[in-house]
Design a protein around this motif. Structure first.
Motif, PDB file in Angstrom:
ATOM      1  N   VAL A  52       7.709  49.638  78.904  1.00 25.44           N
ATOM      2  CA  VAL A  52       8.765  48.795  78.345  1.00 25.44           C
ATOM      3  C   VAL A  52       8.136  47.618  77.619  1.00 25.44           C
ATOM      4  N   ALA A  53       8.916  47.022  76.741  1.00 23.31           N
ATOM      5  CA  ALA A  53       8.433  45.885  75.959  1.00 23.31           C
ATOM      6  C   ALA A  53       8.788  44.579  76.661  1.00 23.31           C
ATOM      7  N   GLY A  54       8.108  43.506  76.256  1.00 23.65           N
ATOM      8  CA  GLY A  54       8.432  42.203  76.818  1.00 23.65           C
ATOM      9  C   GLY A  54       7.246  41.258  76.765  1.00 23.65           C
ATOM     10  N   ARG A  55       7.419  40.084  77.376  1.00 25.91           N
ATOM     11  CA  ARG A  55       6.351  39.078  77.413  1.00 25.91           C
ATOM     12  C   ARG A  55       5.486  39.297  78.647  1.00 25.91           C
ATOM     13  N   LEU A  56       4.170  39.384  78.433  1.00 27.23           N
ATOM     14  CA  LEU A  56       3.244  39.583  79.539  1.00 27.23           C
ATOM     15  C   LEU A  56       3.209  38.328  80.399  1.00 27.23           C
ATOM     16  N   ALA A  57       3.654  38.467  81.663  1.00 27.75           N
ATOM     17  CA  ALA A  57       3.712  37.310  82.556  1.00 27.75           C
ATOM     18  C   ALA A  57       2.422  37.123  83.337  1.00 27.75           C
ATOM     19  N   ALA A  58       1.756  38.208  83.709  1.00 24.16           N
ATOM     20  CA  ALA A  58       0.536  38.096  84.519  1.00 24.16           C
ATOM     21  C   ALA A  58      -0.322  39.329  84.311  1.00 24.16           C
ATOM     22  N   LEU A  59      -1.637  39.114  84.402  1.00 23.58           N
ATOM     23  CA  LEU A  59      -2.619  40.201  84.365  1.00 23.58           C
ATOM     24  C   LEU A  59      -3.677  39.844  85.400  1.00 23.58           C
ATOM     25  N   PRO A 223      -1.994  36.873  79.308  1.00 27.34           N
ATOM     26  CA  PRO A 223      -0.616  36.496  79.629  1.00 27.34           C
ATOM     27  C   PRO A 223       0.002  35.629  78.538  1.00 27.34           C
ATOM     28  N   GLY A 224       1.296  35.864  78.291  1.00 26.80           N
ATOM     29  CA  GLY A 224       2.005  35.164  77.229  1.00 26.80           C
ATOM     30  C   GLY A 224       2.168  36.005  75.984  1.00 26.80           C
ATOM     31  N   THR A 225       1.397  37.085  75.867  1.00 29.08           N
ATOM     32  CA  THR A 225       1.474  37.953  74.702  1.00 29.08           C
ATOM     33  C   THR A 225       2.774  38.750  74.726  1.00 29.08           C
ATOM     34  N   MET A 226       3.438  38.842  73.575  1.00 25.65           N
ATOM     35  CA  MET A 226       4.610  39.706  73.447  1.00 25.65           C
ATOM     36  C   MET A 226       4.125  41.123  73.157  1.00 25.65           C
ATOM     37  N   LEU A 227       4.507  42.047  74.014  1.00 28.09           N
ATOM     38  CA  LEU A 227       4.001  43.413  73.932  1.00 28.09           C
ATOM     39  C   LEU A 227       5.104  44.378  73.516  1.00 28.09           C
ATOM     40  N   ASN A 228       4.730  45.329  72.684  1.00 32.44           N
ATOM     41  CA  ASN A 228       5.598  46.469  72.416  1.00 32.44           C
ATOM     42  C   ASN A 228       5.363  47.532  73.474  1.00 32.44           C
ATOM     43  N   SER A 231       1.782  49.445  74.076  1.00 28.75           N
ATOM     44  CA  SER A 231       0.603  48.698  73.620  1.00 28.75           C
ATOM     45  C   SER A 231      -0.463  48.698  74.712  1.00 28.75           C
ATOM     46  N   THR A 232      -1.703  48.978  74.329  1.00 28.62           N
ATOM     47  CA  THR A 232      -2.799  49.035  75.300  1.00 28.62           C
ATOM     48  C   THR A 232      -3.067  47.652  75.876  1.00 28.62           C
ATOM     49  N   VAL A 233      -3.091  47.585  77.203  1.00 28.92           N
ATOM     50  CA  VAL A 233      -3.348  46.330  77.908  1.00 28.92           C
ATOM     51  C   VAL A 233      -4.731  46.350  78.546  1.00 28.92           C
ATOM     52  N   LEU A 234      -5.064  47.457  79.213  1.00 32.42           N
ATOM     53  CA  LEU A 234      -6.343  47.613  79.897  1.00 32.42           C
ATOM     54  C   LEU A 234      -6.893  49.000  79.621  1.00 32.42           C
ATOM     55  N   THR A 235      -8.210  49.126  79.639  1.00 29.70           N
ATOM     56  CA  THR A 235      -8.865  50.428  79.575  1.00 29.70           C
ATOM     57  C   THR A 235      -9.594  50.654  80.891  1.00 29.70           C
ATOM     58  N   LEU A 236      -9.278  51.766  81.537  1.00 26.79           N
ATOM     59  CA  LEU A 236      -9.798  52.067  82.871  1.00 26.79           C
ATOM     60  C   LEU A 236     -10.770  53.239  82.802  1.00 26.79           C
ATOM     61  N   SER A 237     -11.963  53.053  83.362  1.00 20.71           N
ATOM     62  CA  SER A 237     -12.920  54.140  83.528  1.00 20.71           C
ATOM     63  C   SER A 237     -12.669  54.796  84.883  1.00 20.71           C
ATOM     64  N   LEU A 238     -12.372  56.099  84.893  1.00 19.26           N
ATOM     65  CA  LEU A 238     -12.002  56.788  86.118  1.00 19.26           C
ATOM     66  C   LEU A 238     -13.219  57.061  86.987  1.00 19.26           C
ATOM     67  N   THR A 239     -13.040  56.889  88.286  1.00 21.69           N
ATOM     68  CA  THR A 239     -14.111  57.210  89.233  1.00 21.69           C
ATOM     69  C   THR A 239     -14.287  58.712  89.369  1.00 21.69           C
ATOM     70  N   HIS A 240     -13.198  59.433  89.361  1.00 20.73           N
ATOM     71  CA  HIS A 240     -13.210  60.886  89.450  1.00 20.73           C
ATOM     72  C   HIS A 240     -12.253  61.445  88.403  1.00 20.73           C
ATOM     73  N   PRO A 241     -12.602  62.568  87.783  1.00 16.99           N
ATOM     74  CA  PRO A 241     -13.866  63.278  87.953  1.00 16.99           C
ATOM     75  C   PRO A 241     -14.952  62.731  87.034  1.00 16.99           C
ATOM     76  N   VAL A 242     -16.226  62.969  87.427  1.00 20.24           N
ATOM     77  CA  VAL A 242     -17.374  62.684  86.587  1.00 20.24           C
ATOM     78  C   VAL A 242     -17.966  64.022  86.165  1.00 20.24           C
ATOM     79  N   TRP A 243     -18.092  64.209  84.873  1.00 12.47           N
ATOM     80  CA  TRP A 243     -18.577  65.471  84.326  1.00 12.47           C
ATOM     81  C   TRP A 243     -19.882  65.257  83.567  1.00 12.47           C
ATOM     82  N   VAL A 244     -20.579  66.336  83.369  1.00  8.67           N
ATOM     83  CA  VAL A 244     -21.748  66.353  82.497  1.00  8.67           C
ATOM     84  C   VAL A 244     -21.492  67.390  81.417  1.00  8.67           C
ATOM     85  N   ARG A 245     -21.670  66.969  80.189  1.00 11.06           N
ATOM     86  CA  ARG A 245     -21.537  67.878  79.050  1.00 11.06           C
ATOM     87  C   ARG A 245     -22.931  68.387  78.682  1.00 11.06           C
ATOM     88  N   ALA A 246     -23.118  69.693  78.750  1.00 13.23           N
ATOM     89  CA  ALA A 246     -24.420  70.290  78.446  1.00 13.23           C
ATOM     90  C   ALA A 246     -24.213  71.525  77.582  1.00 13.23           C
TER      91      ALA A 246
END
Length: 335
Positions: A52-59, A223-228, A231-246
């Motif tokens: 949903v859209a709105g004003r970011l109150a806390a991060l 915080p305080g940013t008006m978001l659509n 809109s990307t707020v955070l980028t998360l690196s996942l703990t699982h799964p971890v793969w190897v491309r070979a």
């Protein structure tokens, strides 16, 4: 004597050649007992956003923080969404009340009142009809005018119409509401409940929850940013799964079967391998990517592998080069 020396020399040379051949075979067996591949660690990431859209109150998290699945990470100002929920709740309550009225039908008091109106209309009609009949008899002797007779007839017809309307109303009260009216009230109630559920979901989505365990890579807004919505707020690196491309060449494709266990070595801990298994083998061939370090020609056709690391830890990072050993279980050097 010379012949004996020649024969002895031939025997010695033969023994040397045999020993050399045996050593070469042992070396070949040792080399063929395992297959070495080269690849890179592939850790998936998620771009997190509010629905949903709105004003970011806390991060509440920052780059580098480790988070758990379901952990609250941020909040959009939810006052407008709370108002929307209250309004939707009121509409749903009103629709529920109207539907309950339709199901319950008319009260006994209303039915009794309608019955009294029928009695009253019946009395009025009986009087009007009797008066009209008397006027007809008097008209025969010309004791009344034609106008008086016409007025009596009209009054009788009006009283009859009122009696019919009162009877219809009493019949409606006794039989209850029509099925179509009940169905309409039910549809309005369902629409109101759906609007309430949507408002409640929007209010819930003003809180951003972690979709999985992982580490925050990027914090995109403050915080305080008006978001659509979206809109990307955070980028998360996942703990699982971890793969190897070979990648594996076609002559060695038979050794890289899905489910086969492998050892994974990194430069930072060469004596303590990670463990994994082949999870996916591409059905199509491609040219070896330039980022892959192999002793073969880079123009060779290879097949992409996805290897799932079963004991990954924080030491495995995105893009890290690794060496994969596919051991066939044969002791090194065995013929």
């Amino acid at each position: 004597m010379n012949n004996k020396k020649a024969i002895g020399a031939i025997i010695v040379v033969g023994v040397i050649l045999a020993a050399a051949f045996g050593g070469w075979k042992a070396y070949q067996n040792q080399q063929s007992s395992h297959l070495s591949l080269y690849g890179n660690v592939d850790i998936r990431s998620v771009n997190m956003s509010f629905r949903v859209a709105g004003r970011l109150a806390a991060l509440d998290v920052d780059e580098g923080d480790t988070i758990k699945s379901g952990e609250p990470l941020g909040l959009i100002d939810n006052a407008p969404y709370q108002i929307a929920v209250r309004q939707a709740q009121a509409n749903a309550d009103a629709a529920q009340a109207q539907y309950d009225l339709m199901i319950a039908g008319y009260r006994n008091e209303e039915i009794a009142q309608a019955a009294a109106q029928v009695d009253s209309a019946q009395s009025a009609y009986d009087y009007a009809q009797s008066f009209y009949q008397r006027q007809q008899g008097m008209w025969a002797t010309r004791a009344v005018s034609a106008n008086d007779l016409q007025n009596a007839r009209v009054a009788s017809e009006q009283a009859h119409a009122a009696l019919t309307a009162a009877k219809d109303k009493l019949r409606q009260y006794r039989s209850g509401n029509r099925p179509q009216e009940v169905a309409q009230a039910q549809a309005v109630l369902q629409q109101a409940n759906a609007a309430l559920a949507e408002a409640q979901l929007n209010l819930k989505d003003t809180t951003l929850l972690a979709p999985s365990d992982g580490t925050i890579l990027v914090r995109s807004v403050e915080p305080g940013t008006m978001l659509n919505a979206g809109s990307t707020v955070l980028t998360l690196s996942l703990t699982h799964p971890v793969w190897v491309r070979a990648y594996v060449s076609e002559p060695n494709l038979g050794q890289a079967q899905p489910g086969r266990e492998v050892l994974i070595y990194t430069d930072s801990r060469p004596d303590k391998p990670y463990h994994g298994k082949v999870g996916f083998v591409s059905p199509t061939a491609e040219f070896t990517p330039k980022t892959v370090e192999t002793p073969d020609l880079r123009t060779d056709l290879v097949y992409r592998l996805r290897i799932i690391v079963t004991d990954a830890d924080d030491m495995l990072r995105q893009g890290m080069p690794v060496t994969i050993i596919l051991d066939d279980g044969t002791p090194h050097g065995q013929q």
